[in-house]
Design a protein around this motif. Sequence first.
Motif, mmCIF file in Angstrom:
data_model
loop_
_atom_site.group_PDB
_atom_site.id
_atom_site.type_symbol
_atom_site.label_atom_id
_atom_site.label_comp_id
_atom_site.label_asym_id
_atom_site.label_seq_id
_atom_site.Cartn_x
_atom_site.Cartn_y
_atom_site.Cartn_z
ATOM 1 N N LEU A 184 5.338 -6.578 -7.863
ATOM 2 C CA LEU A 184 3.934 -7.264 -6.872
ATOM 3 C C LEU A 184 3.530 -8.647 -7.836
ATOM 4 N N PHE A 234 -3.024 -21.166 -1.944
ATOM 5 C CA PHE A 234 -2.773 -21.045 -0.621
ATOM 6 C C PHE A 234 -2.066 -21.914 -0.027
ATOM 7 N N GLN A 264 -0.859 -12.831 5.389
ATOM 8 C CA GLN A 264 -0.997 -12.767 3.958
ATOM 9 C C GLN A 264 -2.306 -11.791 4.077
ATOM 10 N N ARG A 310 6.002 -10.985 -8.923
ATOM 11 C CA ARG A 310 6.358 -13.027 -7.922
ATOM 12 C C ARG A 310 5.132 -13.283 -7.962
ATOM 13 N N VAL A 331 -10.598 -12.975 -8.388
ATOM 14 C CA VAL A 331 -10.421 -11.507 -7.180
ATOM 15 C C VAL A 331 -10.609 -10.105 -7.075
ATOM 16 N N LEU A 387 -2.402 -8.371 1.926
ATOM 17 C CA LEU A 387 -2.838 -7.282 1.232
ATOM 18 C C LEU A 387 -3.559 -6.047 1.808
ATOM 19 N N VAL A 421 -5.298 -0.952 -11.174
ATOM 20 C CA VAL A 421 -3.889 -2.194 -10.500
ATOM 21 C C VAL A 421 -3.624 -3.719 -11.689
HETATM 22 C C1 HEM Z 1 -5.206 -6.043 -7.121
HETATM 23 C C2 HEM Z 1 -4.696 -7.804 -7.198
HETATM 24 C C3 HEM Z 1 -3.933 -7.964 -5.906
HETATM 25 C C4 HEM Z 1 -3.497 -7.726 -4.557
HETATM 26 C C5 HEM Z 1 -3.486 -5.799 -4.621
HETATM 27 C C6 HEM Z 1 -2.020 -8.627 -4.302
HETATM 28 C C7 HEM Z 1 -1.468 -8.944 -3.019
HETATM 29 C C8 HEM Z 1 -0.427 -9.032 -2.752
HETATM 30 C C9 HEM Z 1 0.431 -9.157 -1.901
HETATM 31 C C10 HEM Z 1 0.746 -7.536 -0.740
HETATM 32 C C11 HEM Z 1 1.126 -10.190 -1.579
HETATM 33 C C12 HEM Z 1 2.118 -10.299 -0.347
HETATM 34 C C13 HEM Z 1 2.729 -11.270 -1.117
HETATM 35 C C14 HEM Z 1 4.234 -10.268 -2.029
HETATM 36 O O1 HEM Z 1 3.797 -9.038 -1.780
HETATM 37 O O2 HEM Z 1 4.614 -10.662 -3.253
HETATM 38 C C15 HEM Z 1 0.042 -11.212 -2.174
HETATM 39 C C16 HEM Z 1 0.337 -13.163 -1.988
HETATM 40 C C17 HEM Z 1 -0.572 -13.483 -2.558
HETATM 41 N N1 HEM Z 1 -1.480 -13.889 -3.501
HETATM 42 FE FE1 HEM Z 1 -2.114 -11.330 -4.606
HETATM 43 N N2 HEM Z 1 -2.983 -9.990 -4.778
HETATM 44 C C18 HEM Z 1 -3.442 -9.581 -5.681
HETATM 45 C C19 HEM Z 1 -3.903 -10.507 -6.846
HETATM 46 C C20 HEM Z 1 -4.170 -11.871 -6.452
HETATM 47 C C21 HEM Z 1 -4.985 -12.670 -7.421
HETATM 48 C C22 HEM Z 1 -6.047 -12.566 -8.383
HETATM 49 C C23 HEM Z 1 -4.336 -14.077 -6.697
HETATM 50 C C24 HEM Z 1 -4.952 -15.516 -7.227
HETATM 51 C C25 HEM Z 1 -5.761 -15.534 -6.746
HETATM 52 C C26 HEM Z 1 -3.207 -14.256 -5.881
HETATM 53 C C27 HEM Z 1 -2.609 -14.455 -4.623
HETATM 54 C C28 HEM Z 1 -1.306 -14.316 -4.136
HETATM 55 C C29 HEM Z 1 -1.165 -16.163 -3.895
HETATM 56 C C30 HEM Z 1 -1.380 -17.112 -3.930
HETATM 57 C C31 HEM Z 1 -0.150 -15.246 -2.880
HETATM 58 C C32 HEM Z 1 0.808 -15.873 -2.283
HETATM 59 C C33 HEM Z 1 0.752 -16.467 -0.662
HETATM 60 C C34 HEM Z 1 2.230 -16.685 0.458
HETATM 61 O O3 HEM Z 1 3.239 -16.510 -0.059
HETATM 62 O O4 HEM Z 1 2.044 -18.279 0.073
HETATM 63 N N3 HEM Z 1 -2.853 -12.510 -5.321
HETATM 64 N N4 HEM Z 1 -0.925 -10.961 -3.024
#
Ligand code: HEM
Length: 147
Positions: free
Chosen positions: A77, A41, A49, A80, A94, A53, A125
């Motif tokens: 998602l 991050f 963010q 990405r 997470v 989320l 999910v």
């Molecule tokens: C249920 C599981 C998860 C959900 C619903 C979720 C949801 C999201 C959403 C909505 C975004 C915004 C960008 C996009 O729509 O592509 C995002 C970005 C991100 N998520 Fe998740 N995520 C999940 C799991 C994780 C996990 C396991 C990690 C690891 C630690 C993570 C790390 C990140 C990072 C690094 C970003 C990018 C932030 C940026 O744009 O700089 N996420 N996530």
Amino acid sequence: MPLNVELLESSFAQIKAQELEFTNHFYTNLFADYPEVKPLFANTHMEDQAKKLFQSLVLVVESLRHPDRLAHPLQGLGTRHIQYGVLPEHYPLVGSTLLKALALCLGEAWTPNAEQAWSEAYSVVTELMLSGAVYSTEILSPALQKR
Ligand code: HEM
């Protein structure tokens, strides 16, 4: 086993009324308990963010009665997330952080049934997100394409 839709909906209604507390707990605990994910991050605007989320959780809960509508957005998602550097082993971190934030916000409503319902929902999910991730890896990786 089918997801406990009523319980997920009613407990999330309570979370919706405390979006900021929820997302604050979520990211504070994520970085305190699992500092190894912090670098992912490094360039992220955390306020935006947190909203994204939360919106994705709203989408999931609002789609529980039409799960067919979830596969496509969650696979996208997951794909990405590969680009963000997220690995499959990050998902349980997470997941446990999500349950912890839900427990803090739900208080007495965090019953064993609620815990079970949310942990099953998170597994679904995760599976959908990772299935999108696998698919895109197969497209991107020539080595995998040859299998
Ligand atoms: C249920 C599981 C998860 C959900 C619903 C979720 C949801 C999201 C959403 C909505 C975004 C915004 C960008 C996009 O729509 O592509 C995002 C970005 C991100 N998520 Fe998740 N995520 C999940 C799991 C994780 C996990 C396991 C990690 C690891 C630690 C993570 C790390 C990140 C990072 C690094 C970003 C990018 C932030 C940026 O744009 O700089 N996420 N996530």
